[in-house]
Write a protein that holds these residues in place. Sequence first.
Motif, short mmCIF file in Angstrom:
data_model
loop_
_atom_site.label_atom_id
_atom_site.label_comp_id
_atom_site.label_asym_id
_atom_site.label_seq_id
_atom_site.Cartn_x
_atom_site.Cartn_y
_atom_site.Cartn_z
N THR A 6 0.89 -1.25 0.07
CA THR A 6 -0.08 0.14 0.01
C THR A 6 0.87 1.19 0.01
O THR A 6 0.64 2.09 -0.92
N LEU A 7 1.86 1.17 0.91
CA LEU A 7 2.80 2.44 1.07
C LEU A 7 3.44 2.80 -0.45
O LEU A 7 3.42 3.78 -0.67
N ARG A 8 4.12 1.59 -0.95
CA ARG A 8 4.78 1.80 -2.21
C ARG A 8 3.71 2.26 -3.15
O ARG A 8 4.19 3.40 -4.09
N ARG A 9 2.67 1.82 -3.42
CA ARG A 9 1.66 2.32 -4.27
C ARG A 9 1.26 3.89 -3.96
O ARG A 9 1.41 4.45 -5.22
N LEU A 10 1.06 4.22 -2.73
CA LEU A 10 0.94 5.52 -2.64
C LEU A 10 1.89 6.57 -2.73
O LEU A 10 1.74 7.85 -3.43
N LYS A 11 3.17 5.95 -2.72
CA LYS A 11 4.32 6.95 -2.87
C LYS A 11 4.50 7.11 -4.40
O LYS A 11 4.85 8.22 -5.06
N THR A 12 4.06 6.05 -5.11
CA THR A 12 4.09 6.18 -6.69
C THR A 12 3.07 7.21 -6.99
O THR A 12 3.27 8.11 -7.73
N VAL A 13 2.13 6.91 -6.27
CA VAL A 13 0.89 8.16 -6.62
C VAL A 13 1.36 9.48 -6.40
O VAL A 13 1.26 10.47 -7.15
N GLU A 14 2.09 9.68 -5.13
CA GLU A 14 2.71 10.97 -4.82
C GLU A 14 3.38 11.52 -5.87
O GLU A 14 3.44 12.67 -6.34
N GLY A 15 4.41 10.61 -6.42
CA GLY A 15 5.31 11.08 -7.53
C GLY A 15 4.52 11.38 -8.82
O GLY A 15 4.81 12.46 -9.36
N HIS A 16 3.75 10.80 -9.18
CA HIS A 16 2.88 10.86 -10.37
C HIS A 16 1.79 12.34 -10.13
O HIS A 16 2.15 13.04 -11.15
N LEU A 17 1.49 12.68 -8.94
CA LEU A 17 0.73 13.86 -8.70
C LEU A 17 1.73 14.94 -8.66
O LEU A 17 1.49 16.08 -9.55
#
Lengths: 89, 89, 89, 89
Positions: A6-17
């Motif tokens: 979950t954390l890894r995916r959310l941090k990827t989303v943060e980079g995307h954002l």
Amino acid sequence: MENDNTLRRLKTVEGHLRGVIRMVEEDTYCIDVIRQIQAIEGALNKVSSIILEDHLNSCVITAIQGSDKKERERVLKEITEVFEMSAKV
Amino acid sequence: MENDNTLRRLKTVEGHLRGVIRMVEEDTYCIDVIRQIQAIEGALNKVSSIILEDHLNSCVITAIQGSDKKERERVLKEITEVFEMSAKV
Amino acid sequence: MENDNTLRRLKTVEGHLRGVIRMVEEDTYCIDVIRQIQAIEGALNKVSSIILEDHLNSCVITAIQGSDKKERERVLKEITEVFEMSAKV
Amino acid sequence: MENDNTLRRLKTVEGHLRGVIRMVEEDTYCIDVIRQIQAIEGALNKVSSIILEDHLNSCVITAIQGSDKKERERVLKEITEVFEMSAKV
């Protein structure tokens, strides 16, 4: 919670954002920005599903097998609520 | 399944849908047709939530309190699947 | 409006919906009913897209090429509104 | 693009997302995390609508009033595409 995935995916989303914010700052073509925002939303939906799956396999099982009827009802009501909301966002 | 409420709502949706078909036959303004289709989708989401709530309070409780681990996993997996799909339609 | 394609699709949805009503009457497994409702919603989204595409290529072009500024604003505002709503249903 | 409003909103979403990451790190209750993710998705939908509205009132008007038929078709096709996608995320 299956925290690592979950954390890894959310941090990827943060980079995307952050990439999308840069796109807006650099006046990227509107439709391309919208498409990237939609991709972020798709990724967030996936994160929610993973969290829900983990929740069902832990808290929900515990609550339903437990003896507290109120707690069981609360836990099941929440599932319906996030399901109903997921159609709206 | 809490059949009566669900059936009543689905039949209302059917009437609504027939109204939309009539609107298209009569060349109603496109945007008004789209809005009515969106209203139908909102009503269908509500029906799905009601069915899910009922399902959680019957089949899911039975499966989780039962001794069949495979059945329990199947039932929980389905919840995640319809949740994931609900974000996509 | 590209009536024939739209009408045909809406009538298919109507048949699908009637099938779902029968499923509920016959006490079909809840999750299978939800999945069919989600399939219907997917089909309705497709119909809305087709109607919107046709609308853009007719009314919207006429309004934007026309001299009535108010009408142009109205037509564009509607597009944003149905877009915003489409995320919510 | 109406950059300021869009940028401000995206940065708010970024802060919100960082809060969600913290929630996961601190093992916050799953359902509360899902609700916050859904709130983020709602905020992102709003940003997309604002960008689309601005796009319609600039690029789309220019393209439709212009003489390049291909460009006009391209611009309108994009609107349908993001509309169709918006129902899926």
